[in-house]
Design a protein around this motif. Structure first.
Motif, PDB file in Angstrom:
ATOM      1  N   SER A  99       0.826  -1.222   0.000  1.00  0.00           N
ATOM      2  CA  SER A  99       0.000   0.000   0.000  1.00  0.00           C
ATOM      3  C   SER A  99       0.853   1.262   0.000  1.00  0.00           C
ATOM      4  N   VAL A 103       0.233   3.773  -3.117  1.00  0.00           N
ATOM      5  CA  VAL A 103      -0.266   5.133  -2.949  1.00  0.00           C
ATOM      6  C   VAL A 103       0.750   6.126  -3.491  1.00  0.00           C
ATOM      7  N   SER A 146     -18.073   4.210  -2.293  1.00  0.00           N
ATOM      8  CA  SER A 146     -18.220   3.575  -3.610  1.00  0.00           C
ATOM      9  C   SER A 146     -18.688   4.565  -4.663  1.00  0.00           C
ATOM     10  N   PRO A 148     -17.930   8.034  -5.498  1.00  0.00           N
ATOM     11  CA  PRO A 148     -17.204   9.309  -5.329  1.00  0.00           C
ATOM     12  C   PRO A 148     -17.820  10.447  -6.141  1.00  0.00           C
ATOM     13  N   THR A 172      -4.958   6.472   3.261  1.00  0.00           N
ATOM     14  CA  THR A 172      -3.669   5.841   3.570  1.00  0.00           C
ATOM     15  C   THR A 172      -2.573   6.903   3.624  1.00  0.00           C
ATOM     16  N   LEU A 241     -14.743  12.724 -13.094  1.00  0.00           N
ATOM     17  CA  LEU A 241     -14.307  11.553 -12.319  1.00  0.00           C
ATOM     18  C   LEU A 241     -13.242  10.727 -13.043  1.00  0.00           C
ATOM     19  N   LYS A 242     -13.117  10.918 -14.347  1.00  0.00           N
ATOM     20  CA  LYS A 242     -12.095  10.104 -15.035  1.00  0.00           C
ATOM     21  C   LYS A 242     -10.684  10.448 -14.549  1.00  0.00           C
ATOM     22  N   LEU A 245     -10.342   8.255 -11.393  1.00  0.00           N
ATOM     23  CA  LEU A 245     -10.523   6.841 -11.767  1.00  0.00           C
ATOM     24  C   LEU A 245      -9.359   6.333 -12.621  1.00  0.00           C
ATOM     25  N   LEU A 248      -6.906   5.205 -10.214  1.00  0.00           N
ATOM     26  CA  LEU A 248      -7.328   3.949  -9.586  1.00  0.00           C
ATOM     27  C   LEU A 248      -7.037   2.768 -10.498  1.00  0.00           C
ATOM     28  N   SER A 249      -7.180   2.955 -11.804  1.00  0.00           N
ATOM     29  CA  SER A 249      -6.866   1.849 -12.726  1.00  0.00           C
ATOM     30  C   SER A 249      -5.428   1.389 -12.523  1.00  0.00           C
ATOM     31  N   ARG A 252      -5.248  -0.363  -9.016  1.00  0.00           N
ATOM     32  CA  ARG A 252      -5.959  -1.655  -8.996  1.00  0.00           C
ATOM     33  C   ARG A 252      -5.158  -2.713  -9.752  1.00  0.00           C
ATOM     34  N   PRO A 322     -10.131  -0.621 -18.219  1.00  0.00           N
ATOM     35  CA  PRO A 322     -10.508  -0.566 -16.812  1.00  0.00           C
ATOM     36  C   PRO A 322     -11.321  -1.794 -16.373  1.00  0.00           C
ATOM     37  N   TYR A 371     -10.920  -1.757  -0.443  1.00  0.00           N
ATOM     38  CA  TYR A 371     -10.431  -0.480  -1.004  1.00  0.00           C
ATOM     39  C   TYR A 371     -10.138  -0.608  -2.486  1.00  0.00           C
ATOM     40  N   GLU A 372      -9.967   0.562  -3.088  1.00  0.00           N
ATOM     41  CA  GLU A 372      -9.769   0.620  -4.556  1.00  0.00           C
ATOM     42  C   GLU A 372     -10.971   0.043  -5.299  1.00  0.00           C
ATOM     43  N   GLY A 373     -12.164   0.192  -4.722  1.00  0.00           N
ATOM     44  CA  GLY A 373     -13.373  -0.384  -5.306  1.00  0.00           C
ATOM     45  C   GLY A 373     -13.652  -1.716  -4.645  1.00  0.00           C
ATOM     46  N   LYS A 393     -26.802   3.456 -12.170  1.00  0.00           N
ATOM     47  CA  LYS A 393     -27.603   4.657 -12.421  1.00  0.00           C
ATOM     48  C   LYS A 393     -29.082   4.326 -12.403  1.00  0.00           C
TER      49      LYS A 393
HETATM   50  P1  TGC Z   1     -18.760   6.702 -14.792  1.00  0.00           P
HETATM   51  O1  TGC Z   1     -19.820   7.570 -15.412  1.00  0.00           O
HETATM   52  O2  TGC Z   1     -18.785   5.236 -15.055  1.00  0.00           O
HETATM   53  O3  TGC Z   1     -17.325   7.250 -15.240  1.00  0.00           O
HETATM   54  C1  TGC Z   1     -16.981   8.622 -15.163  1.00  0.00           C
HETATM   55  C2  TGC Z   1     -15.849   8.863 -16.169  1.00  0.00           C
HETATM   56  O4  TGC Z   1     -14.693   8.119 -15.765  1.00  0.00           O
HETATM   57  C3  TGC Z   1     -14.311   7.191 -16.797  1.00  0.00           C
HETATM   58  N1  TGC Z   1     -13.858   5.968 -16.089  1.00  0.00           N
HETATM   59  C4  TGC Z   1     -12.570   5.611 -15.985  1.00  0.00           C
HETATM   60  N2  TGC Z   1     -11.454   6.151 -16.475  1.00  0.00           N
HETATM   61  C5  TGC Z   1     -10.288   5.541 -16.188  1.00  0.00           C
HETATM   62  N3  TGC Z   1     -10.205   4.450 -15.400  1.00  0.00           N
HETATM   63  C6  TGC Z   1     -11.307   3.883 -14.873  1.00  0.00           C
HETATM   64  N4  TGC Z   1     -11.211   2.812 -14.073  1.00  0.00           N
HETATM   65  C7  TGC Z   1     -12.566   4.464 -15.157  1.00  0.00           C
HETATM   66  N5  TGC Z   1     -13.842   4.173 -14.814  1.00  0.00           N
HETATM   67  C8  TGC Z   1     -14.622   5.099 -15.398  1.00  0.00           C
HETATM   68  C9  TGC Z   1     -15.569   6.976 -17.610  1.00  0.00           C
HETATM   69  O5  TGC Z   1     -15.247   6.569 -18.922  1.00  0.00           O
HETATM   70  C10 TGC Z   1     -16.169   8.372 -17.577  1.00  0.00           C
HETATM   71  O6  TGC Z   1     -15.436   9.195 -18.488  1.00  0.00           O
HETATM   72  P2  TGC Z   1     -16.153  10.428 -19.262  1.00  0.00           P
HETATM   73  O7  TGC Z   1     -15.136  10.881 -20.251  1.00  0.00           O
HETATM   74  O8  TGC Z   1     -17.390   9.843 -19.889  1.00  0.00           O
HETATM   75  O9  TGC Z   1     -16.467  11.443 -18.225  1.00  0.00           O
HETATM   76  O10 TGC Z   1     -18.759   7.015 -13.251  1.00  0.00           O
HETATM   77  P3  TGC Z   1     -19.784   6.635 -12.097  1.00  0.00           P
HETATM   78  O11 TGC Z   1     -19.999   7.820 -11.248  1.00  0.00           O
HETATM   79  O12 TGC Z   1     -21.009   5.972 -12.676  1.00  0.00           O
HETATM   80  O13 TGC Z   1     -18.954   5.592 -11.223  1.00  0.00           O
HETATM   81  C11 TGC Z   1     -18.720   4.330 -11.588  1.00  0.00           C
HETATM   82  C12 TGC Z   1     -18.017   3.522 -10.454  1.00  0.00           C
HETATM   83  C13 TGC Z   1     -18.997   3.107  -9.395  1.00  0.00           C
HETATM   84  C14 TGC Z   1     -17.486   2.304 -11.170  1.00  0.00           C
HETATM   85  C15 TGC Z   1     -16.868   4.360  -9.823  1.00  0.00           C
HETATM   86  O14 TGC Z   1     -17.370   5.430  -9.096  1.00  0.00           O
HETATM   87  C16 TGC Z   1     -15.987   3.516  -8.932  1.00  0.00           C
HETATM   88  O15 TGC Z   1     -15.048   2.878  -9.416  1.00  0.00           O
HETATM   89  N6  TGC Z   1     -16.247   3.521  -7.594  1.00  0.00           N
HETATM   90  C17 TGC Z   1     -15.353   2.874  -6.632  1.00  0.00           C
HETATM   91  C18 TGC Z   1     -14.614   3.967  -5.868  1.00  0.00           C
HETATM   92  C19 TGC Z   1     -13.211   3.560  -5.544  1.00  0.00           C
HETATM   93  O16 TGC Z   1     -12.619   2.665  -6.120  1.00  0.00           O
HETATM   94  N7  TGC Z   1     -12.616   4.275  -4.634  1.00  0.00           N
HETATM   95  C20 TGC Z   1     -11.233   4.060  -4.289  1.00  0.00           C
HETATM   96  C21 TGC Z   1     -10.669   5.192  -3.464  1.00  0.00           C
HETATM   97  S1  TGC Z   1      -8.931   5.252  -3.411  1.00  0.00           S
HETATM   98  C22 TGC Z   1      -8.474   3.925  -2.504  1.00  0.00           C
HETATM   99  O17 TGC Z   1      -9.204   3.089  -2.111  1.00  0.00           O
HETATM  100  C23 TGC Z   1      -7.024   3.840  -2.247  1.00  0.00           C
HETATM  101  S2  TGC Z   1      -6.524   2.535  -1.285  1.00  0.00           S
HETATM  102  C24 TGC Z   1      -4.912   2.916  -1.249  1.00  0.00           C
HETATM  103  C25 TGC Z   1      -3.990   1.878  -0.754  1.00  0.00           C
HETATM  104  O18 TGC Z   1      -3.500   1.048  -1.569  1.00  0.00           O
HETATM  105  O19 TGC Z   1      -3.664   1.937   0.471  1.00  0.00           O
END
Ligand code: TGC
Ligand code: FAD
Length: 393
Positions: A99, A103, A146, A148, A172, A241-242, A245, A248-249, A252, A322, A371-373, A393
């Motif tokens: 981690s 990070v 989940s 953001p 973190t 959000l991209k 995200l 995150l890709s 992850r 992704p 984490y990380e989804g 949605k």
């Molecule tokens: P959505 O409408 O699907 O997407 C918004 C825009 O983002 C683009 N996109 C991505 N781009 C790059 N990589 C990805 N993985 C992407 N996923 C989506 C998408 O194409 C779109 O682009 P545009 O140009 O059309 O604007 O967004 P949504 O609001 O519907 O959300 C979808 C969802 C639920 C999948 C997303 O919110 C999500 O992944 N939620 C999970 C949140 C998460 O993972 N949080 C992690 C926080 S950080 C963390 O945990 C660090 S731990 C650190 C450690 O290792 O200690």
């Protein structure tokens, strides 16, 4: 199976042959470092719930921060597969150590490299790559984990700066960070990213206590009370959000590889124990039920290795989607967690003690599953990809 043959079974399908010399050298160097610097101390740090901060520098020395970022920007100049095998070896030691590197490299250096101005890249990246500065990544909020997209943190235009208000949760490294990459909404409602120095007035990062998981990793909140963020610290181009995200890709992807290391450490310990521990007059590894557990463990590890090898090959060509990364993160984390649980059973009562790494890995992996989804969010990403229908949605 002769005892001496047991280690060759960690690479059951000869995946090493698919790796380059550079990958193997990087992997073995990190493996050696983990053996000498992490393994001897990690159990005690985890028990004390203390972050081994001295390892931040060591991680920099072995090139664990941004292995696939350019050398000129503080990275290692290697490919994505090299990044993957490095994460695997770090997580063989502890998910919290991986981690630290995830990070710093993927969630702090990568967004600065990809989205910040040249001036900011030069200011921050070499010091982050050298472990002279520690960063954190603030996306999650108390009421928006989940999802953001619902974030409430805001920035307001105030001449040569933006005024940042809001709070982030579960961050973190935040209590010890020198800077945070923060995501907040501007006055047009667009999500923007920015670098916030931790010594800015109005910035605080209280530690979160009481974690039974990732105990050797420090976690905190981020609280912003009218924090002035100079405009040049805000990423100029990216909106929405991209931005977060895309980071995150990267992270992850590293986790999908990383957890194979935790699984291997549990499997290794269980295999060894099963050959040494005798009950009913023979090694417990001789019982069919133990063999079932071990055979299923190595089968699942092998499948995960092949999934990651292919994902790495795609990532090296810039073709890992992704959704493909989500599939690997989800599959491999649960695989590692289930192996930790089975390994714990093979160790009997000893499995719950700190004599073996099993419980520590198991507890860590509960966080990694979330984490990380979360596990289910990644399932829904796969579901959306295959059906074209969006369950969010
Ligand atoms: P959505 O409408 O699907 O997407 C918004 C825009 O983002 C683009 N996109 C991505 N781009 C790059 N990589 C990805 N993985 C992407 N996923 C989506 C998408 O194409 C779109 O682009 P545009 O140009 O059309 O604007 O967004 P949504 O609001 O519907 O959300 C979808 C969802 C639920 C999948 C997303 O919110 C999500 O992944 N939620 C999970 C949140 C998460 O993972 N949080 C992690 C926080 S950080 C963390 O945990 C660090 S731990 C650190 C450690 O290792 O200690
Ligand atoms: P919630 O989103 O409230 O989810 C709770 C449950 O509801 C989960 O099981 C989830 O799968 C389920 N759920 C939610 N939505 C749906 C849905 N649509 N359909 C079905 N089920 C659903 N974040 C950062 O920004 N930076 C960090 O550095 C960071 N580090 C972390 C370190 C640790 C130790 C931990 C525990 C977390 C960290 N996180 C970090 C936060 C982490 O990313 C979030 O915990 C995670 O995204 C889940 O958010 P949540 O905890 O608010 O759970």
């Amino acid at each position: 199976m002769a005892k001496t043959d047991q280690y060759k079974h960690h690479d059951y399908y000869g995946v090493d042959e698919l790796l380059s010399e550079e990958h193997l050298l990087a992997r073995d160097a990190v493996r050696d470092w983990v053996k000498s610097e992490v393994t001897p101390i990690i159990e005690e740090y985890a028990e004390r719930a203390e972050c081994p901060k001295h390892l931040f520098k060591g991680l920099a020395e072995i090139g664990a921060y941004g292995p696939s970022l350019p050398v000129a920007y503080g990275g290692g100049g290697m490919d994505e597969t090299a990044y993957g095998v490095i994460m695997q070896e770090l997580e063989r030691g502890d998910s919290g150590i991986r981690s630290m590197a995830s990070v710093q490299g993927s969630l702090v250096m990568y967004p600065i490299y990809r989205y910040a101005s040249e001036e900011q890249k030069k200011k921050y990246l070499p010091k982050l790559g050298a472990g002279e500065l520690i960063g954190c990544f603030g996306l999650t909020e108390p009421d928006h984990g989940s999802n953001p997209a619902g974030m409430l943190s805001t920035i307001r235009d105030d001449g040569d700066a933006y005024i940042l208000n809001g709070a982030k949760m579960w961050i973190t490294n935040s209590p010890i960070a020198d800077l945070a990459v923060v995501w907040a909404r501007d006055e047009e409602g667009k999500i923007r990213g920015m670098i916030v120095d931790a010594d800015s007035p109005g910035f605080s990062a209280p530690e979160i206590h009481g974690k039974w998981s990732l105990r050797a990793s420090i976690t905190g909140e981020l609280v912003f009370e009218d924090v002035r963020v100079p405009k040049h610290q805000v990423f100029p181009e990216v909106r929405g959000l991209k931005g977060p995200l895309s980071c995150l890709s990267k992270a992850r992807y590293g986790i999908a590889w990383g957890v194979i290391g935790a699984a291997l450490d549990c499997y290794d310990s269980a295999l060894r124990y099963s050959l040494e521990r005798e009950q009913f007059g023979k090694p417990i590894g001789g019982f069919q039920l133990t063999q079932k557990k071990l055979a299923e463990m190595i089968t699942e590890i092998t499948k995960a290795q092949l999934l990651c090898w292919r994902l790495g090959t795609l990532a090296d060509k810039g073709q890992a989607s992704p959704a493909q990364i989500s599939m690997a993160k989800r599959n491999n984390v649960l695989m590692a967690l289930e192996i930790a649980r089975e390994a714990r059973q093979i160790h009997g009562g000893m499995g719950i003690t700190n004599e073996y790494p099993i419980m520590r890995h198991m507890m860590n992996l509960e966080t990694v599953l979330t984490y990380e989804g979360t596990h289910d969010i990644h399932l829904l990403i796969t579901g959306m990809d295959v059906t074209g229908l969006n369950a969010f949605k």
